[in-house]
Design a protein around this motif. Structure first.
Motif, PDB file in Angstrom:
ATOM      1  N   ASN A 875     -20.983  55.848  22.140  1.00 33.19           N
ATOM      2  CA  ASN A 875     -21.743  55.596  23.367  1.00 33.19           C
ATOM      3  C   ASN A 875     -21.389  56.625  24.437  1.00 33.19           C
ATOM      4  O   ASN A 875     -22.263  57.099  25.179  1.00 33.19           O
ATOM      5  CB  ASN A 875     -21.463  54.171  23.869  1.00 33.19           C
ATOM      6  CG  ASN A 875     -21.952  53.118  22.879  1.00 33.19           C
ATOM      7  OD1 ASN A 875     -22.911  53.351  22.143  1.00 33.19           O
ATOM      8  ND2 ASN A 875     -21.293  51.962  22.858  1.00 33.19           N
ATOM      9  N   GLN A 878     -23.046  59.824  23.559  1.00 31.37           N
ATOM     10  CA  GLN A 878     -24.481  59.770  23.796  1.00 31.37           C
ATOM     11  C   GLN A 878     -24.790  59.956  25.274  1.00 31.37           C
ATOM     12  O   GLN A 878     -25.732  60.673  25.637  1.00 31.37           O
ATOM     13  CB  GLN A 878     -25.037  58.440  23.280  1.00 31.37           C
ATOM     14  CG  GLN A 878     -26.552  58.337  23.379  1.00 31.37           C
ATOM     15  CD  GLN A 878     -27.071  57.043  22.785  1.00 31.37           C
ATOM     16  OE1 GLN A 878     -26.291  56.217  22.306  1.00 31.37           O
ATOM     17  NE2 GLN A 878     -28.387  56.865  22.834  1.00 31.37           N
ATOM     18  N   ASP A 879     -24.004  59.306  26.162  1.00 34.75           N
ATOM     19  CA  ASP A 879     -24.220  59.468  27.601  1.00 34.75           C
ATOM     20  C   ASP A 879     -24.013  60.923  28.013  1.00 34.75           C
ATOM     21  O   ASP A 879     -24.780  61.468  28.823  1.00 34.75           O
ATOM     22  CB  ASP A 879     -23.257  58.558  28.373  1.00 34.75           C
ATOM     23  CG  ASP A 879     -23.576  57.087  28.165  1.00 34.75           C
ATOM     24  OD1 ASP A 879     -24.728  56.790  27.770  1.00 34.75           O
ATOM     25  OD2 ASP A 879     -22.678  56.254  28.371  1.00 34.75           O
ATOM     26  N   GLU A 881     -24.346  63.545  26.161  1.00 36.71           N
ATOM     27  CA  GLU A 881     -25.441  64.367  25.635  1.00 36.71           C
ATOM     28  C   GLU A 881     -26.664  64.265  26.518  1.00 36.71           C
ATOM     29  O   GLU A 881     -27.372  65.260  26.742  1.00 36.71           O
ATOM     30  CB  GLU A 881     -25.765  63.928  24.207  1.00 36.71           C
ATOM     31  CG  GLU A 881     -24.713  64.342  23.189  1.00 36.71           C
ATOM     32  CD  GLU A 881     -25.043  63.819  21.797  1.00 36.71           C
ATOM     33  OE1 GLU A 881     -25.968  62.984  21.694  1.00 36.71           O
ATOM     34  OE2 GLU A 881     -24.391  64.254  20.813  1.00 36.71           O
ATOM     35  N   GLU A 882     -26.941  63.049  27.025  1.00 30.55           N
ATOM     36  CA  GLU A 882     -28.084  62.885  27.932  1.00 30.55           C
ATOM     37  C   GLU A 882     -27.855  63.668  29.214  1.00 30.55           C
ATOM     38  O   GLU A 882     -28.780  64.307  29.734  1.00 30.55           O
ATOM     39  CB  GLU A 882     -28.286  61.394  28.229  1.00 30.55           C
ATOM     40  CG  GLU A 882     -28.741  60.592  27.007  1.00 30.55           C
ATOM     41  CD  GLU A 882     -28.841  59.116  27.319  1.00 30.55           C
ATOM     42  OE1 GLU A 882     -28.467  58.728  28.451  1.00 30.55           O
ATOM     43  OE2 GLU A 882     -29.286  58.343  26.430  1.00 30.55           O
ATOM     44  N   GLN A 883     -26.617  63.609  29.742  1.00 28.47           N
ATOM     45  CA  GLN A 883     -26.322  64.391  30.945  1.00 28.47           C
ATOM     46  C   GLN A 883     -26.485  65.879  30.683  1.00 28.47           C
ATOM     47  O   GLN A 883     -26.956  66.631  31.546  1.00 28.47           O
ATOM     48  CB  GLN A 883     -24.894  64.091  31.412  1.00 28.47           C
ATOM     49  CG  GLN A 883     -24.678  62.662  31.881  1.00 28.47           C
ATOM     50  CD  GLN A 883     -23.258  62.417  32.321  1.00 28.47           C
ATOM     51  OE1 GLN A 883     -22.510  63.353  32.599  1.00 28.47           O
ATOM     52  NE2 GLN A 883     -22.866  61.128  32.393  1.00 28.47           N
ATOM     53  N   GLU A 885     -28.544  67.249  28.555  1.00 30.00           N
ATOM     54  CA  GLU A 885     -29.971  67.560  28.520  1.00 30.00           C
ATOM     55  C   GLU A 885     -30.537  67.666  29.936  1.00 30.00           C
ATOM     56  O   GLU A 885     -31.383  68.520  30.214  1.00 30.00           O
ATOM     57  CB  GLU A 885     -30.716  66.494  27.719  1.00 30.00           C
ATOM     58  CG  GLU A 885     -30.428  66.528  26.231  1.00 30.00           C
ATOM     59  CD  GLU A 885     -30.901  67.813  25.591  1.00 30.00           C
ATOM     60  OE1 GLU A 885     -31.882  68.407  26.088  1.00 30.00           O
ATOM     61  OE2 GLU A 885     -30.261  68.247  24.611  1.00 30.00           O
ATOM     62  N   GLU A 886     -30.088  66.771  30.831  1.00 26.76           N
ATOM     63  CA  GLU A 886     -30.559  66.839  32.213  1.00 26.76           C
ATOM     64  C   GLU A 886     -30.135  68.149  32.866  1.00 26.76           C
ATOM     65  O   GLU A 886     -30.892  68.773  33.611  1.00 26.76           O
ATOM     66  CB  GLU A 886     -30.007  65.646  33.004  1.00 26.76           C
ATOM     67  CG  GLU A 886     -30.569  64.296  32.565  1.00 26.76           C
ATOM     68  CD  GLU A 886     -29.951  63.147  33.348  1.00 26.76           C
ATOM     69  OE1 GLU A 886     -29.071  63.435  34.182  1.00 26.76           O
ATOM     70  OE2 GLU A 886     -30.336  61.991  33.106  1.00 26.76           O
ATOM     71  N   SER A 889     -32.317  70.883  31.561  1.00 28.75           N
ATOM     72  CA  SER A 889     -33.706  70.852  32.021  1.00 28.75           C
ATOM     73  C   SER A 889     -33.827  71.075  33.525  1.00 28.75           C
ATOM     74  O   SER A 889     -34.930  71.196  34.050  1.00 28.75           O
ATOM     75  CB  SER A 889     -34.339  69.506  31.656  1.00 28.75           C
ATOM     76  OG  SER A 889     -33.617  68.438  32.264  1.00 28.75           O
TER      77      SER A 889
END
Length: 922
Positions: A875, A878-879, A881-883, A885-886, A889
């Motif tokens: 978990n 995963q968090d 990885e999302e950060q 990606e942000e 981008s």
């Protein structure tokens, strides 16, 4: 069969004692001298003292000295002076011209690989069974190369040694210096350039029996089996201190023989149809046969160690006879067992540089001797044969096409091109056929090698061969150190040749520390040093700086203008002190062809005349009876002498001291013939003026020299006035023919009887040869029945004797049976002890299994906890990885945005300044 090792002393020297009994009361103990090792558990730990120093850059770009604006790249050296000598370097050729050295008519060197019975059969079996083990240490090609013999031309090798300089370890030619490199040995012979130091010594008992902290033995267990076999052969053959190569091979290889000893062809000008060597095809092996498996039963080799032990035994033999034959080549050296077993166990050793050190030492020994053929030099000269054939194009390629080591292309018997004394010296000294780029790194673009972790093994081996240093070899008590100076022959690597400096320090031996550090310095890696590698080209030979060309001409003097012809003459007519060879009383003096004779007038003029012409008209080719030209070039005035010697040699050595041809002939009918033979002999040994003229007439068709005219017409005989009618002599031709036939038949019978009398009773003469003698006797019109009855009866007796001997040899003697019973009882006792020991181990393993089951429960619990933490960590990942990606981008601040912002800022500043003058109230 078990052995026990014990460290002791023989006088002041440490020794290894090998016993069959644990109490050390074995009367047949093997004793071997032990010396301090350089590698391994019991070696001293010497620090890395890099000498000679490693240069940051091994190449340098310098301006051309030929008057152009071009730049040239030269190779540098680390242990040489910047000042070069101006005096000539010492070579064997210079010593021979000065009459301080002489070949003594032959070229003889110990160490050239020769045929050993069953070795090729054994080698093929090992290559088939153990290829995967050899591939680990990159030695398959190197071992494969010993599957062949390597021939040489005697005149060419003499010329090679005459040009070798012990001062520089290079070959001196009219176009500069040449030499052998570790890279050459790697390409030609498959020898690895890097690896552990080759340290050939007998290990002590502690190293043979000891284990390290991890419970592993210091040496592979296969090493013990080699010493076991050695001890067994010593006791069986009763040759304390030595075990021959032949005994070693027959002990380990129990298969059948396929190959016989190669023989040189009768005529050197004929290209043989077959190389008389194995084809090089390695077939798949089958399962071990009972007789082949017998060696492992005798030594009690464990199943998983069979291949390793089998390969170790072969490698120890290979090291002694092919790689380092620097001592007695016919015997096995126990010092190789440690190296051989380590290689079979997967350890790599750098063999190229120590082999090159032994080659340099051997060539220096030959070139420094006053009688080179008796110098006692011993080294792997077959590598030199292959090198000469590869670079000087002196060999025909074999019809066989083996696919591995490059030197195998130059193997086989009779494939070397024939040379005479003059053409051999011209071929080597002028080096017109030398191929500089034969093993160069062939790339079509320039490169820069940096010694770091990114260089491949092949590139580092090439890099290493470009660095100067000292080569070292340790073989028991023999310590060899030789200087390696690639900058003296840098054209072989594509560099321009500059004037080389001489050695700062000449070193030829050293302590164990010196040997180790010389090797470490020469093979050290990851030094971050650089070198420029020129692109491949075909003009390597012409890459010479003008200053070097002038220096080389000054150093060599007239070595290559007059020396070639002088050395060819000296080789044809060796200059040696005259020895007194008085005949015994009552015996005619026989001239030994192997004792040097005084120079002929022709040769003396050649030696005294330093400015003679080098035209080929000074030499004449002798036409053979078949119409072909002989490859040997001889002076005209000595052509008749050589032709007569060749005729005598064709008769064979067994006929040199045969009886007079007229013995056995009726004295009354042989007077005229005896007088004829006497005249014939005198005309050959002491020619008169007229007979000399007649001989010159016979050679007029061959071709003559303008300097030495040949008479083609006989002088008219003086007019003889007849005073009375001539008397008619009775010749009795039939009687003479019958006598000569009986003499010929008698000689053939004597040959057969002498042959049989010289053979031992354990040898059978081939029946085909015996029947040929019978047929030859019959061809003279003589009945060989009496001879046949006696000879056949003798041969039948020999055959019956050998059959009986073979039958009796199969029966064991009471002593052997008693020894066998003792051995079996001993083995039974050992087996019983081992059985009890295994039971104890089994109980311990069962207890250990209980402990492991408990540990397994604990590990399963830990596994459950780890899996829980892993889910939590997933978990978190995963968090993150999302950060990520942000972040990826998010808009990026680009240069054009900064420029636009700057423009806005400037515009606002202008507006701000205009605010001061703003009249906002009307």
């Amino acid at each position: 069969m078990t052995l026990f090792f014990k460290d002791s002393k023989i006088g002041e020297e440490s020794a290894l004692f090998i016993y069959r009994k644990k109490d050390g009361k074995d009367a047949k103990a093997t004793t071997l001298i032990v010396r301090p090792p350089i590698i391994g558990r019991f070696s001293e730990k010497w620090g890395r003292n890099s000498y000679p120093l490693n240069l940051p850059k091994w190449s340098q770009i310098v301006p051309s000295d030929g008057g152009s604006n071009l730049e040239t790249t030269i190779l540098l050296a680390s242990h040489h002076k910047n000042v070069a000598r101006s005096k000539p370097y010492n070579t064997l050729g210079r010593e021979m011209i000065a009459k301080r050295a002489d070949w003594d008519f032959s070229f003889s060197v110990n160490g050239g690989f020769s045929y050993f019975s069953l070795y090729w059969d054994w080698l093929e079996d090992v290559l088939s069974r153990c290829k995967h083990l050899l591939d680990v240490t990159h030695l398959y090609s190197a071992v494969f190369a010993s599957l062949f013999t390597y021939d040489y031309d005697e005149n060419l090798m003499k010329a090679f040694c005459e040009c070798w300089s012990p001062s520089t370890n290079t070959l001196h030619t009219s176009i500069g210096e040449i030499s052998i490199t570790p890279w050459d040995l790697s390409i030609l012979g498959g020898l690895p350039c890097t690896g552990a130091f080759y340290d050939e010594v007998v290990p002590n008992a502690q190293e043979l029996d000891g284990i390290n902290d991890q419970g592993r033995p210091y040496l592979p267990y296969s090493c013990r089996y080699l010493f076991l076999a050695y001890h067994h052969l010593q006791n069986r053959l009763k040759k304390q201190g030595k075990v021959s190569v032949r005994d070693w091979i027959t002990f380990w290889y129990r298969g059948t023989s396929k190959y016989s000893a190669p023989r040189k062809p009768a005529r050197r000008t004929t290209i043989p149809k077959y190389s008389q060597n194995p084809s090089g095809e390695i077939k798949d092996h089958g399962p071990w046969l009972d007789k082949e498996h017998g060696v492992f039963v005798d030594l009690q080799v464990e199943g998983d160690l069979k291949e390793e032990t089998y390969l170790s035994a072969l490698l120890s033999c290979w090291l002694c006879i092919f790689v380092f034959p620097i001592k007695d080549q016919n015997n096995i050296r126990p010092g190789t067992f440690k190296i051989a077993s380590s290689i079979a166990n997967g350890r790599s050793f750098g063999l190229a540089s120590p082999v090159l050190a032994s080659i340099y030492r051997g060539l220096n020994t030959i070139s420094s001797s006053s009688t080179p053929s008796k110098s006692g030099a011993s080294f792997a000269i077959h590598y030199v044969y292959a090198w000469v054939g590869h670079f000087f194009r002196s060999n025909r390629l074999t019809h066989d096409k083996p696919s591995d080591a490059l030197m195998t292309k130059y193997s086989g018997v009779g494939y070397v091109s024939p040379f005479n004394e003059f053409s051999a010296r011209k071929h080597i000294r002028n080096a017109t056929n030398f191929l500089w780029h034969r093993t160069a790194f062939k790339k079509n673009y320039d490169q820069t090698f940096i010694d770091n972790n990114h260089l491949s093994v092949q590139k580092f081996d090439y890099f290493m061969s470009l660095r100067s240093g000292y080569l070292s070899l340790r073989c028991e008590d023999q310590h060899i150190v030789e200087a390696y100076s690639p900058h003296r022959f840098s054209r072989g690597f594509g560099f321009y040749q500059d004037i080389p400096g001489d050695l700062k320090e000449e070193i030829h031996t050293g302590s164990l520390k010196d040997l180790c550090q010389f090797y470490q310095s020469f093979t050290c890696c990851n030094t971050d040093s650089k070198i420029f590698i020129p692109a491949f080209a075909t003009d390597f030979g012409s890459r010479v700086r003008h200053s070097y060309k002038q220096w080389w001409e000054r150093v060599c003097g007239n070595d290559f203008t007059k020396g070639t012809d002088l050395l060819a003459d000296i080789a044809s007519f060796p200059v040696k002190p005259l020895t007194s060879n008085k005949p015994q009383k009552g015996k005619r003096e026989l001239q030994d062809p192997y004792i040097p004779q005084p120079l002929s007038a022709f040769a003396q003029r050649r030696l005294e005349d330093g400015n003679h012409s080098k035209d080929s008209s000074q030499h004449n080719e002798v036409t053979c009876s078949q119409g072909t030209k002989s490859p040997f070039v001889v002076p005209v005035r000595d052509a008749i002498k050589i032709s007569e010697e060749e005729v005598c040699n064709d008769l064979g050595s067994n006929w040199r001291h045969s009886k007079s041809p007229m013995e056995g002939v009726d004295p009354e009918n042989s007077i005229n013939h005896a007088h004829l033979f006497a005249n014939s002999e005198s005309s050959i040994s002491k020619p008169s003026g007229k007979s000399s003229d007649l001989r010159r007439c016979k050679f007029a068709d061959v071709g003559t020299s303008s300097k030495f005219p040949i008479e083609t017409e006989r002088s008219p005989l003086p007019f003889l006035q007849s005073t009375k009618p001539p008397e008619v002599s009775v010749f009795q031709a039939k009687a003479h023919i019958s006598s000569v036939r009986r003499k010929g038949a008698s000689m053939l019978g004597d040959v057969l009887l002498n042959r049989l009398s010289n053979l031992s009773v354990d040898t059978i003469l081939p029946q085909a040869e015996v029947h040929e003698i019978y047929s030859g006797v019959e061809s003279f019109g003589v009945d060989p029945q009496h001879l046949r009855e006696n000879v056949d009866k003798y041969c039948e007796g020999i055959a019956d004797y050998l059959k009986m001997k073979e039958s009796l040899n199969k029966r064991p003697s009471p002593v052997i049976l008693s020894q066998r019973q003792t051995e079996v009882e001993f083995l039974l006792s050992e087996a019983s002890q081992k059985k009890a020991s295994l039971k104890t181990e089994l109980d311990a393993v069962k207890l250990r299994m209980v402990d492991l089951k408990t540990e397994l429960v604990q590990l399963e619990l830990s596994l459950s906890q780890i899996e829980t933490h892993q889910v939590e960590q997933d978990n978190v990942v995963q968090d993150l990885e999302e950060q990520l990606e942000e972040v990826k981008s998010a808009p990026v601040l680009e240069d054009q945005d900064i420029e636009a912002l700057e423009k806005i800022r400037i515009l606002l500043e202008d507006n701000r300044s205009s605010l001061k003058d703003l009249k906002w109230m009307s």
